[in-house]
Design a protein around this motif. Sequence first.
Motif, PDB file in Angstrom:
ATOM      1  N   VAL A 216       0.819  -1.212   0.000  1.00 47.20           N
ATOM      2  CA  VAL A 216       0.000   0.000   0.000  1.00 47.20           C
ATOM      3  C   VAL A 216       0.854   1.264   0.000  1.00 47.20           C
TER       4      VAL A 216
ATOM      5  N   ILE B 131      -3.602   2.662  -8.649  1.00 48.95           N
ATOM      6  CA  ILE B 131      -4.219   1.330  -8.601  1.00 48.95           C
ATOM      7  C   ILE B 131      -3.296   0.291  -9.223  1.00 48.95           C
TER       8      ILE B 131
ATOM      9  N   ASP C 155     -10.077  -2.901   2.850  1.00 49.95           N
ATOM     10  CA  ASP C 155     -11.189  -2.505   1.973  1.00 49.95           C
ATOM     11  C   ASP C 155     -11.275  -0.990   1.866  1.00 49.95           C
TER      12      ASP C 155
ATOM     13  N   LEU D  62      -8.412   0.419  -0.256  1.00 50.00           N
ATOM     14  CA  LEU D  62      -8.647   0.205  -1.686  1.00 50.00           C
ATOM     15  C   LEU D  62      -9.719   1.163  -2.202  1.00 50.00           C
TER      16      LEU D  62
ATOM     17  N   ALA E  24     -13.477  -1.883  -4.633  1.00 47.81           N
ATOM     18  CA  ALA E  24     -12.592  -2.515  -3.650  1.00 47.81           C
ATOM     19  C   ALA E  24     -12.938  -3.995  -3.491  1.00 47.81           C
TER      20      ALA E  24
ATOM     21  N   TYR F 165     -10.410  -7.037  -4.587  1.00 48.44           N
ATOM     22  CA  TYR F 165      -9.982  -8.037  -3.617  1.00 48.44           C
ATOM     23  C   TYR F 165     -10.353  -9.439  -4.085  1.00 48.44           C
TER      24      TYR F 165
END
Length: 213
Positions: free
Chosen positions: A70, A83, A130, A133, A156, A160
Amino acid sequence: MAKGERTREVILQQGIALAYRVGLEGLTIGALATEVEMSKSGMYAHFGSKQALQMAVLDAAAEDFAQAVVVPALREPRGEPRIRALVDAWLTCGRTRRPGGCLFVKASTEMDERPGPVRDRLVELHERLDDSLARVFAGGVEEGQFRPDADPQQFAADLYGVMLGVYHRHRLLADPRADERARAAVDALIAEARADTSPPADTTLVDTVEVSR
């Protein structure tokens, strides 16, 4: 860090690796004490209980994943570049078997029917991911790269789901195209969410014909 903090960090990294091999339930004070060649009393001094140890290992794994996936992505421009950077790092994490990322996939199936503080912590950490994202995607909406009506939480969840599929295809099925399939799925998600930046059609001629009638 003080010596005690450094020791704790080393223990937690060993704990992540052990939990990855034997599962969270297999991660006990005694098992980890043997792994790091420490007395059980010394281990209890750091964590106090098996449950506290398991939650501390989950927290350390989450931090490991955040720093590997991240945080580097957040250095990229907002929206699609961010992204894609996140996905690239995530795929690398899975391909190189980084325990921090893999542990959450294993723990999710192990703990889904075991209510209690450890499961609650796992749920909390998943919800944080979550939200991260969703925020990354929302940045693209704010930049005008994605449709204003696009749902960040849905994106998100979809992203995932793609990454869970990667672990399944890469680890269990040994699919050599697992990463390629994941990237294709991410491409489709981005394409579906992308804002329409094409200029509006020129209706001048149509309007002129309609008036002349």
